[in-house]
Design a protein around this motif. Structure first.
Motif, PDB file in Angstrom:
ATOM      1  N   ALA A 111     -36.516  15.921 -32.541  1.00 53.99           N
ATOM      2  CA  ALA A 111     -35.922  14.743 -31.903  1.00 53.99           C
ATOM      3  C   ALA A 111     -34.561  14.471 -32.525  1.00 53.99           C
ATOM      4  N   GLU A 112     -33.627  14.007 -31.700  1.00 51.61           N
ATOM      5  CA  GLU A 112     -32.280  13.719 -32.205  1.00 51.61           C
ATOM      6  C   GLU A 112     -31.647  12.636 -31.339  1.00 51.61           C
ATOM      7  N   PRO A 113     -30.624  11.944 -31.856  1.00 47.10           N
ATOM      8  CA  PRO A 113     -29.934  10.951 -31.020  1.00 47.10           C
ATOM      9  C   PRO A 113     -29.203  11.667 -29.894  1.00 47.10           C
ATOM     10  N   LYS A 114     -29.090  11.023 -28.745  1.00 50.33           N
ATOM     11  CA  LYS A 114     -28.326  11.616 -27.648  1.00 50.33           C
ATOM     12  C   LYS A 114     -26.923  11.026 -27.655  1.00 50.33           C
ATOM     13  N   LEU A 115     -25.964  11.857 -28.010  1.00 44.31           N
ATOM     14  CA  LEU A 115     -24.584  11.381 -28.117  1.00 44.31           C
ATOM     15  C   LEU A 115     -23.955  11.155 -26.762  1.00 44.31           C
ATOM     16  N   ASP A 116     -23.096  10.139 -26.715  1.00 45.51           N
ATOM     17  CA  ASP A 116     -22.408   9.848 -25.481  1.00 45.51           C
ATOM     18  C   ASP A 116     -21.032  10.492 -25.562  1.00 45.51           C
ATOM     19  N   GLY A 171     -23.080  22.025 -27.818  1.00 41.79           N
ATOM     20  CA  GLY A 171     -23.093  20.750 -28.512  1.00 41.79           C
ATOM     21  C   GLY A 171     -22.247  19.726 -27.805  1.00 41.79           C
ATOM     22  N   GLU A 172     -22.031  18.621 -28.490  1.00 38.72           N
ATOM     23  CA  GLU A 172     -21.357  17.478 -27.892  1.00 38.72           C
ATOM     24  C   GLU A 172     -20.099  17.166 -28.684  1.00 38.72           C
ATOM     25  N   VAL A 173     -18.960  17.106 -27.975  1.00 36.78           N
ATOM     26  CA  VAL A 173     -17.729  16.609 -28.605  1.00 36.78           C
ATOM     27  C   VAL A 173     -17.701  15.113 -28.357  1.00 36.78           C
ATOM     28  N   ALA A 223     -23.533  20.066 -33.078  1.00 36.32           N
ATOM     29  CA  ALA A 223     -24.202  21.152 -32.369  1.00 36.32           C
ATOM     30  C   ALA A 223     -25.637  20.732 -32.108  1.00 36.32           C
ATOM     31  N   TYR A 224     -26.171  21.089 -30.901  1.00 40.08           N
ATOM     32  CA  TYR A 224     -27.571  20.760 -30.633  1.00 40.08           C
ATOM     33  C   TYR A 224     -28.367  21.908 -30.027  1.00 40.08           C
ATOM     34  N   GLY A 225     -27.735  23.056 -29.843  1.00 39.00           N
ATOM     35  CA  GLY A 225     -28.517  24.143 -29.266  1.00 39.00           C
ATOM     36  C   GLY A 225     -27.699  25.414 -29.168  1.00 39.00           C
ATOM     37  N   TYR A 288     -35.761  14.588 -26.899  1.00 35.95           N
ATOM     38  CA  TYR A 288     -36.936  15.239 -27.479  1.00 35.95           C
ATOM     39  C   TYR A 288     -36.988  16.668 -26.969  1.00 35.95           C
ATOM     40  N   LYS A 289     -37.256  17.601 -27.872  1.00 32.86           N
ATOM     41  CA  LYS A 289     -37.407  18.997 -27.448  1.00 32.86           C
ATOM     42  C   LYS A 289     -38.665  19.570 -28.088  1.00 32.86           C
ATOM     43  N   LEU A 290     -39.436  20.271 -27.294  1.00 34.83           N
ATOM     44  CA  LEU A 290     -40.577  20.981 -27.852  1.00 34.83           C
ATOM     45  C   LEU A 290     -40.012  21.902 -28.933  1.00 34.83           C
TER      46      LEU A 290
HETATM   47  O1  JCF Z   1     -26.506  14.586 -27.539  1.00 32.61           O
HETATM   48  C1  JCF Z   1     -26.535  14.987 -26.407  1.00 32.61           C
HETATM   49  N1  JCF Z   1     -25.814  14.394 -25.497  1.00 32.61           N
HETATM   50  C2  JCF Z   1     -27.421  16.135 -26.011  1.00 32.61           C
HETATM   51  C3  JCF Z   1     -27.329  16.695 -24.740  1.00 32.61           C
HETATM   52  C4  JCF Z   1     -28.310  16.634 -26.941  1.00 32.61           C
HETATM   53  C5  JCF Z   1     -29.121  17.691 -26.629  1.00 32.61           C
HETATM   54  O2  JCF Z   1     -29.957  18.179 -27.521  1.00 32.61           O
HETATM   55  C6  JCF Z   1     -29.051  18.294 -25.332  1.00 32.61           C
HETATM   56  C7  JCF Z   1     -28.149  17.792 -24.402  1.00 32.61           C
HETATM   57  C8  JCF Z   1     -28.091  18.404 -23.136  1.00 32.61           C
HETATM   58  C9  JCF Z   1     -28.913  19.469 -22.874  1.00 32.61           C
HETATM   59  N2  JCF Z   1     -29.844  19.365 -25.054  1.00 32.61           N
HETATM   60  C10 JCF Z   1     -29.780  19.935 -23.836  1.00 32.61           C
HETATM   61  C11 JCF Z   1     -30.662  21.073 -23.568  1.00 32.61           C
END
Ligand code: JCF
Length: 779
Positions: A111-116, A171-173, A223-225, A288-290
């Protein structure tokens, strides 16, 4: 002698190391200035030896020449979007679907925060960053490689070992919130384009055709994936992949965690939700990711979203509503801030009825009118603001807004100083609104700390004429307060509490009188801060107190002398001088002292003042046109004292060595009587200071000299601020975050990540009992 090539390699390695420590490990090892120095050296070296320049050199982050349009990049592996969950039951459904399909209970999730921010993909070949693209429609995006090179958190080549030959990192900038605020503040000041929110800031910056502009924008990255992988293996869980990414040089959210089952996910959502406002960046939910990659493959996809991941969204931070009125609010220093009165609307769980419009320029830019439908945004604990107008919904009769000519509170003229964005009510302390704000500031916790003097009391006491100035607080008697309350009850038609509750009803008044009395004993820095001098915040007040040590000395100093304090420049010094020049303000200080306010920590001025206490420094401080440091030194050598200089004819300035231009400029300056008088007052003040300043600093060796201390968690016996002040008095430097340089961590109740970090780094940790014992011993 090292060869230029060897030196360049060494510099790059040092710079990359520093950057990794800063952006990924959050443990900076060199100061920013040193980083800049090394970068400059490398830049010069590469300019002298162009053959040494490499595309992945840290100097290449400044941005290359602009392009006319972005090329298209097809993603080898599509960039996925995420399904959304807005409720607990949707999260439970998500978990249930997975458990049913995989036929395994209580599964682990990352689990991680979802960045905007903005999703991007980064391609590395043989460890080198070769291409970066936006998500676009998921199948193909835009090639923004040149722009991404300027983002310092993105590694230009991979660290560590065992990375695949081809690796795509997703990832997210994003734009950190503080950087966003700062950027907009500057834009408002200089009439530039204001960013609607950090997300737009990130997106707009990445889509600049000129990478040099992107380089100026404070962007960051998590980075998230991963996408495509060739010629190498990745770990078999998502959480282990994130750890690998971190080792290869990518920032990964420090908040990411592994939790179990629906209960674990919901607990994580609550935890991050509770921290949302304190995070340095905007998030709009959690992801959330398995965790198990094999499980992910088994789950597969529905259209473009994975079945093994979901975004659990927080309530939206933006809503639309209508503007019912635009009013002016007058602040402590008279700044007239337009505020939109809104039809009440729920934003991120709070009912919003007002939103700031910042200033007249901002209204003009947005063209907000009464009756408009607008988007309001409430992010973190900042004041809600109007971000845009929905023009298509504007009523036909709506008229443009303009700043009123006079203050709605006191009727004084509203004026705008040249080069300033803010309009001000010119009424100063004759304006009830400014007076109330001044009193509120004076009484606030970090100023005189008068407990229980809330906004309502300040309103009522000022409106009923009990408080013409802050000094009148120290005249208030129990009888005054009770009388005030009677009159308020009468005015409002409320039942007096004395009738309802008998004797206890006067307890509040006793408490307030006691709190006011307690506040009489204060420190010089609090007192100076409490006066509410424009541009004198806590840190300036503290510096003034430390350097001059005595209120009687400070209150009679002419403004140029304040510039001797580090970080006090011309503008701040003039502002202090302007305040002290007002007879009304000196009267308030007299009244405060006469009514029993006592400044406890008076001491001699610091010996550090001594070196600047001479005529030539005074001449520099006076900001006389064409009189630079060199000219001032020549004058200082030629003239015995200020009186001689004031009376001298121009040719003597020339004899002192000044070019005729400077000599004439000085003579013209001296023609103005206020100037000569300021110069003479400055010289007299220098004499007084010289008499008061000790020859050398008596070095009081504190037991914590040179030690950096971090306070974390709650203390039972005092606030963290108080503990910090006590430790500072013993020589410690107080820091906000734990790093290798931390000497000691004081951990109170419920200490969290800072304590963990201290333990990880093997830094000494004290509990509250140890702190108290130490303070006791050194009291
Ligand atoms: O932080 C995010 N906005 C975020 C977007 C994080 C993630 O782990 C994501 C994502 C978009 C797609 N993972 C996927 C697969």
């Amino acid at each position: 002698m090292t060869s230029p090539a060897a030196r360049a390699t060494k510099l790059r390695q040092q710079l990359e190391d520093a950057s990794y420590r800063y952006h990924v490990l959050d443990e900076p090892n060199i100061p920013d200035a040193e980083y800049d120095r090394l970068l400059r050296e490398l830049d010069e070296l590469e300019a002298a030896h162009p053959e040494l320049l490499t595309p992945d050199s840290p100097t290449q982050r400044v941005g290359s020449a602009p392009s006319s349009k972005f090329a298209e990049v097809r993603h080898a592996i599509p960039m996925l979007s995420l399904g959304n969950a807005f409720s607990e039951s949707e999260v439970r459904d998500f978990v249930r679907r997975i458990e049913e399909k995989l036929e395994r209970p209580v599964l682990k999730f990352s689990a991680e925060p979802k960045l905007d921010g903005l999703a991007i993909s980064l391609r590395y070949e043989d460890g080198k960053f070769v291409q970066g693209a936006t998500r676009g429609d998921g199948a193909s995006g835009e090639d923004v490689t040149a722009n991404l090179r300027t983002v310092k958190a993105i590694p230009l080549h991979l660290r560590g070992k065992d990375w695949p030959q081809v690796l795509e990192v997703r990832g997210e900038v994003y734009m950190p919130r503080a950087a966003f605020e700062k950027y907009n503040e500057q834009a408002r000041l200089h009439g530039g384009k204001v960013l609607a929110n950090p997300r737009n800031g990130a997106a707009g910056s990445l889509r600049q055709l000129d990478p040099r502009i992107t380089a100026q924008r404070p962007l960051a990255f998590f980075a998230y994936g991963i996408g495509l992988v060739e010629g190498g293996e990745l770990p078999d869980t998502h959480s282990a992949t994130l750890r690998a990414l971190r080792e290869w040089g990518f920032p990964v959210s420090a908040e990411s965690d592994v939790v179990e089952g629906a209960q674990g996910l919901l607990g994580y959502y609550e935890r991050i939700g509770g921290k949302r406002d304190a995070l340095p960046f905007d998030i709009d939910g959690v992801v959330y990711k398995l965790d198990d990659n094999a499980g992910q493959r088994e789950m597969g996809f529905v259209s473009r979203a994975p079945r093994w991941a979901i975004a659990h969204k927080f309530p939206a931070q933006e809503q639309s509503t209508t503007v019912e009125a635009i009013e002016i609010q007058i602040g402590r220093t008279g700044a007239a801030t337009p505020v939109a009165r809104l039809k009440p609307v729920q934003v991120a769980g709070v009912v919003v009825t007002n939103a700031t419009l910042h200033n007249a320029d901002q209204i003009a830019r947005l063209d907000v009118r009464v009756g408009d439908t607008v988007i309001v945004r409430r992010a973190g604990d900042v004041i809600p603001e109007v971000v845009s107008v929905m023009l298509e919904q504007r009523p036909a009769h709506a008229v443009p807004w303009s700043m009123p000519a006079v203050c709605p509170i006191c009727g004084s003229e509203i004026v705008r100083e040249e080069g300033e964005a803010a309009w001000r009510c010119s009424g100063e302390l004759s304006c009830p609104a400014q007076r109330k704000e001044a009193i509120r500031h004076f009484a606030s916790r970090r100023a005189m700390d008068i407990e229980g003097l809330g906004d309502r009391f300040i309103e009522d006491l000022s409106d009923m004429g009990y408080l013409a100035s802050v000094a009148d607080l120290y005249k208030l008697t129990l009888e005054d307060l009770l009388e005030m309350k009677r009159r308020v009850d009468e005015r409002d038609g409320t039942t007096p509490e004395t009738v309802k509750a008998g004797k206890v009803a006067s307890k509040w008044a006793e408490n307030l009188v006691e709190a006011i009395d307690r506040s009489r004993a204060t420190t010089l820095e609090r007192f100076l801060f409490a006066l509410g001098i424009q541009h004198v915040g806590e840190s300036t007040a503290k510096a003034l107190a430390a350097w001059f040590g005595d209120l009687e000395l400070i209150r009679h100093l002419p403004w140029p002398l304040f510039k001797h304090v580090p970080d006090v420049g011309g503008e701040v010094a003039r502002s202090i001088g302007h305040f002290l020049d007002q007879p009304g303000n000196q009267q308030v200080i007299d009244d405060l002292l006469a009514r029993g306010v006592r400044v406890a920590d008076t001491h001699a001025p610091t010996a550090k003042l001594r070196e600047g206490l001479n005529l030539s420094t005074l001449l520099v401080d006076l900001e006389i046109p064409k009189v630079t440091r060199i000219r001032a030194d020549q004058l200082g050598n030629a003239f015995v004292n200020a009186e001689m200089l004031v009376d001298a004819p121009v040719h003597q300035f020339v004899s002192a060595g000044l070019p005729s231009e400077s000599a004439n400029s000085l003579a013209a300056w001296l023609e103005v009587p206020e100037h000569t008088s300021l110069l003479l007052k400055g010289a007299a003040a220098i004499h007084r200071l010289l008499a008061a300043v000790p020859e050398t600093e008596e070095a009081v060796a504190g037991p914590l000299d040179g030690k950096t201390v971090v306070l974390t968690g709650g203390l039972a016996s005092m606030s963290r601020d108080e503990a910090g002040a006590k430790l500072e008095a013993l020589g410690a430097k107080i820091a906000g975050s734990v790093s290798k340089k931390t000497s000691l961590v004081v951990a109170g109740e419920a200490a969290g990540s800072k304590l963990a970090k201290a333990e990880e780094l093997g830094i000494e940790v004290w509990d509250e009992a140890q702190l108290l014992a130490f303070l006791d011993k050194h009291a």
